[in-house]
Structures are given as structure tokens and as C-alpha cells.
Design an enzyme around this catalytic site. Structure first.
Site, PDB file in Angstrom:
ATOM      1  N   HIS A 183       0.882  -1.169   0.000  1.00 41.87           N
ATOM      2  CA  HIS A 183       0.000   0.000   0.000  1.00 41.87           C
ATOM      3  C   HIS A 183       0.918   1.217   0.000  1.00 41.87           C
ATOM      4  O   HIS A 183       2.018   1.169   0.563  1.00 41.87           O
ATOM      5  CB  HIS A 183      -0.826   0.118   1.282  1.00 41.87           C
ATOM      6  CG  HIS A 183      -1.757  -1.013   1.590  1.00 41.87           C
ATOM      7  ND1 HIS A 183      -1.340  -2.179   2.171  1.00 41.87           N
ATOM      8  CD2 HIS A 183      -3.106  -1.131   1.444  1.00 41.87           C
ATOM      9  CE1 HIS A 183      -2.383  -2.974   2.363  1.00 41.87           C
ATOM     10  NE2 HIS A 183      -3.464  -2.371   1.920  1.00 41.87           N
ATOM     11  N   ASP A 236       2.257   1.930   3.437  1.00 44.34           N
ATOM     12  CA  ASP A 236       3.222   0.984   4.047  1.00 44.34           C
ATOM     13  C   ASP A 236       4.632   1.427   3.731  1.00 44.34           C
ATOM     14  O   ASP A 236       5.522   1.336   4.567  1.00 44.34           O
ATOM     15  CB  ASP A 236       3.128  -0.438   3.469  1.00 44.34           C
ATOM     16  CG  ASP A 236       1.741  -0.982   3.377  1.00 44.34           C
ATOM     17  OD1 ASP A 236       0.932  -0.653   4.243  1.00 44.34           O
ATOM     18  OD2 ASP A 236       1.481  -1.754   2.424  1.00 44.34           O
TER      19      ASP A 236
HETATM   20  C1  XUL Z   1      -7.380  -6.537   4.568  1.00 45.19           C
HETATM   21  C2  XUL Z   1      -6.602  -6.994   3.414  1.00 45.19           C
HETATM   22  C3  XUL Z   1      -5.797  -5.935   2.741  1.00 45.19           C
HETATM   23  C4  XUL Z   1      -5.738  -6.069   1.259  1.00 45.19           C
HETATM   24  C5  XUL Z   1      -5.042  -4.915   0.592  1.00 45.19           C
HETATM   25  O1  XUL Z   1      -8.075  -7.540   5.207  1.00 45.19           O
HETATM   26  O2  XUL Z   1      -6.599  -8.147   3.062  1.00 45.19           O
HETATM   27  O3  XUL Z   1      -4.518  -5.953   3.289  1.00 45.19           O
HETATM   28  O4  XUL Z   1      -5.100  -7.231   0.870  1.00 45.19           O
HETATM   29  O5  XUL Z   1      -5.577  -3.686   0.942  1.00 45.19           O
END
Ligand code: XUL
Ligand code: CO
Length: 436
Positions: free
Chosen positions: A100, A103
Site C-alpha cells: 500500500h 506501508d
Molecule cells: C485486509 C486486506 C488488505 C488487502 C489490501 O483484510 O486483506 O490488506 O489485501 O488492501
């Protein structure tokens, strides 16, 4: 400086090895159904759990030792963390990673500052990718942690929040493109609601679709050809997440004309929270041409939330691979370990044990599923089970050539159905065990 000085490059040593820092089953060059395991599985390490997880839970503070991280939200710390991350991924031998925006780089005081932070860390990521050959499986934007997203992002009742989220996703797609990312993921985050007393569900869904179309228009305008993926999840953080499961996502995709734009990223712990098995969700997506990628993890049967543990259950990985092999692989998607070490596993080396275990479990699942498929034991059984549709009245039903009136006279003449067979569930469960 080495951040994992006592860990060598993880090699395949075969099933008799007792070395905890070696693969016993994941042999990247081994050919399965015409492709290497490396190409079939396309493993990815996730940045959020593996490099940003701290071990906090609702009752306790951080436990995880990460000596390379000074714990600050500075850009300098974010840049230094990249070296540790890439040393880890390189030693593990995973070909991909996922992140993300938040992150990899800290949120700034303003949108402009956040954009600058992200761009700075992205150039460091690009350098690290070029140096190591590690590639970006997918990027995404965190549209759920900051307080501005308390009511959602694209489904927030506040249009400024929608605009902020759009600006964030715009840059996240641009950086994913710049880093050669092969996919871009949308997980709903807080796209859902707790109470209809204060919610216009129709308007929120319309806004979410508008957001996706704008994301697609922007991606096209910059030449990003990666695959967009929705990641279904039924609850947590909101009570009613709009992307509940594969079926709800596909209904949304079709209702809003997104059929050619989005596929699905299916996650095990989300499937089970929805009351499905992972195999159900995978097959539901695959049979309609929408299985794009997977988030590999597992929940805990005795805990009712998204514990995101590493998958070590060979039944689970075999079931996943039965579907994935049927599809001929996941590319351009892959197998992202959206999984975290538990807070009691606080040493850096635990990250290696966790990923090695997950990769070995998937390698075993791949080999077992391939053997089951080679012998045709399930396929032949299923084909035989539906054989009454291959000709005669069954064929007419499938072809759309039969009417209710014709079926009525057919049955009046015949009197009673014949050829009903046992489902042989116990027998088939035993057969699967023979391959494990
Ligand atoms: C949340 C989840 C996230 C997604 C990406 O449960 O799985 O980490 O994979 O936003
Ligand atoms: Co996920």
C-alpha cells in the site's frame, strides 16, 4: 550492512532436509503441468504485515523486533527499511512483492507532502527492484487508516473525502505503473456501513462505481495496462462490506459496466469469514473468468476474525491448486502472502520460517493437485455424475431445446427418474487422502 546476517539464501534441499532455513518442497525450477513452480505460483511478500507489522493487538503493545527500523514515521526510516525488505525478499527467493502507499512511505501533513514522501521512497524501491530483479506484483492505496476515512473513502458521504481518496489512488496507480506493477488492487477498507439509519446505500454504491471508472480512465490515460483487482471481504472493519464475497463483487462489476476492467483477488481468511471455503470462492471466480490473483493466508477455526496466519494446511493448498491448475495459473496475478507472524514470534528469523512454510505448503499442494489431475480421479467422477446431460433429454435441456410441456410428457411416459447415483463423498475424501 546485512539486516539478516545469520540467514543465507534459502535453497531447495528436498524433503529429507532438516534445515529450517531451506525449502523442503518448493523447488522453483521443477516443472508442473508444463510450467515451473516459480511461474505457476508467482509468490509475493506483502510489505504491510512483513515490514510494518509490530505485533500490537487490542490488549498489548508492539512485540516484534525489527532492528533496522527506528520506529519513527520519517522518510529516512522508510527509505532504510527498503534495504531490509529487499534483503529479505531476495534471500527468500520470492519473485514479487506488494504494497500500500502508506506501508512504504509515511503520510505527510498535507496531500502534497504525502505525495512527495511516496515519490521519494518509490525511487528507492525502483533502484532496489533494478538491483535485485524483484518485481512488483501489485500496488494499492491505504484508504482506511487515516481518520478522514472513518466513513469510507469512495463511499464516504463527504465529497471532499472522495476527492482526497481519488488523489491518493491516482498517485498509487502512477507509481505502480512506474515500478512495472502487474496489477492494482482495491480492497474495500471501510467501503461498507454499520447502520442504514444514516446510510444511502444506493448512492454509496454509485459513487464506488464512479470511482472505479475514474481509476480505469486514469490508468488508461497513463498507459498502465496492469490488471485491476477487487478483493472481497465480508466484514471487518464495517459490519456490511459492499464487497462481501466473489458473488457480491461480480454483481457490482456487472451492474456498473466494469466487466472488462476488474477481476478478483481472493483471500482465504476473507472467504472463510464469509462462510465459504477458499476453494468455493476460487472456483466461483474462475468459472466466470474472474480469478485474477490470490492473497494466501488462513484464519483460525476457533477465532472469528481476520487473523491472517501463514497457510500451512496441505488440504487447503491442495484445494487452492486444484482450481488454480485448472485455470492454467494466475498470471498476471500471483500468490501474495497477506499473512503475519504471530506476536509471540518476535524475532526477524521468524519471518523466514513463516514464508518458507507457506511456500512449501503451496508447493506440496501444487504437486498433489497435479497428481490428482493427472489421474483424472475427480474430473472423471464429476464428468460421469453429469453424464445424463450428454445426450437425450439432458442434452435438449442444456441446449435450450426443451420446454416444460415436453419435460412433463417425457416424465409422464417414463414415470420415475432412473440412474440416480451416490454422491460418494466419503469415498472421494478417502481418495484425496491417498494423494496427500
Ligand atoms: C485486509 C486486506 C488488505 C488487502 C489490501 O483484510 O486483506 O490488506 O489485501 O488492501
Ligand atoms: Co488481502
Amino acid at each position: 550492512m546485512a539486516h539478516f546476517p545469520n540467514v543465507p539464501k534459502i535453497e531447495y534441499e528436498g524433503p529429507t532436509s532438516k534445515n529450517p532455513l531451506a525449502f523442503k518442497h518448493y523447488n522453483p525450477d521443477e516443472i508442473v503441468e508444463g510450467q515451473t513452480m516459480r511461474d505457476f505460483l508467482r509468490f509475493a511478500v506483502c510489505y504491510w504485515h512483513t515490514f510494518r507489522g509490530t505485533g500490537t493487538d487490542p490488549f498489548g503493545s508492539a512485540t516484534l523486533q525489527r532492528p533496522w527500523d527506528d520506529g519513527s514515521e520519517s522518510v529516512e526510516n522508510a527509505v532504510n527499511r527498503v534495504d531490509a525488505a529487499f534483503e529479505f525478499i531476495e534471500k527468500l527467493g520470492a519473485p514479487f512483492y506488494c504494497f500500500h502507499d502508506r506501508d512504504v512511505a509515511p503520510e505527510g501533513a498535507t496531500l502534497a507532502e504525502s505525495q512527495k514522501n511516496f515519490a521519494t521512497v518509490a525511487s528507492k524501491l525502483k533502484e532496489a527492484q533494478q538491483r535485485t530483479g524483484i518485481k512488483l506484483l501489485w500496488g494499492t492505496a491505504n484508504l482506511f487508516s487515516h481518520p478522514r476515512y472513518m466513513h469510507g473513502a469512495a463511499t464516504s458521504p463527504n465529497a471532499d473525502v472522495f476527492a482526497f481518496a481519488a488523489a491518493q489512488v491516482k498517485q498509487a496507480i502512477e507509481i505502480t505503473h512506474e515500478l512495472g506493477g502487474e496489477n492494482y488492487v482495491f480492497w474495500g477498507g471501510r467501503e461498507g456501513y454499520h447502520n442504514l439509519y444514516n446510510t444511502d446505500m444506493k448512492r454509496e454504491l454509485d459513487h464506488l462505481a464512479r470511482f472505479m471508472h475514474m481509476a480505469n480512465d486514469h490508468a488508461k490515460s497513463i498507459g498502465f495496462t496492469g490488471q485491476f483487482l477487487f478483493e472481497p471481504k465480508p466484514k471487518e472493519p464495517t459490519k456490511h462490506q459492499y464487497d462481501f464475497d466473489a458473488a457480491a463483487c461480480l454483481n457490482f462489476i456487472r451492474s456498473y459496466g466494469l466487466e472488462d476492467v476488474v477481476k478478483l483477488n481472493i483471500e482465504t481468511n476473507h472467504a472463510t469469514l464469509a462462510g465459504h471455503t477458499m476453494m468455493h470462492e476460487l472456483e466461483y471466480a474462475r468459472m466466470q473468468g474472474y480469478l485474477g490473483s490470490i492473497d494466501a493466508n488462513t484464519g483460525d477455526l476457533l477465532l472469528g476474525w481476520d487473523t491472517d496466519q501463514f497457510p500451512t494446511d496441505i488440504y487447503l493448498t491442495t484445494q487452492c491448486m486444484l482450481v488454480i491448475l485448472k485455470q492454467g495459473g494466475l498470471a498476471p496475478g500471483g500468490t501474495n502472502f497477506d499473512a503475519k507472524v504471530r506476536r509471540e514470534s518476535f524475532e526477524p528469523v521468524d519471518l523466514f520460517h513463516a514464508h518458507i512454510g507457506g511456500m512449501d505448503a503451496f508447493a506440496r499442494g501444487t504437486r498433489i493437485a497435479a497428481a490428482i489431475r493427472a489421474d483424472g480421479v475427480l474430473d472423471n467422477f464429476v464428468a460421469e455424475r453429469y453424464a445424463s446431460y450428454n445426450d437425450g433429454i439432458g442434452k435438449k435441456i442444456e441446449n435450450g431445446a426443451a420446454s416444460f410441456a415436453e419435460l412433463e410428457s417425457y416424465m409422464l411416459e417414463k414415470g420415475t427418474p432412473n440412474g440416480i447415483q451416490s454422491g460418494r463423498q466419503e469415498y472421494l475424501e478417502n481418495v484425496i487422502n491417498d494423494y496427500l
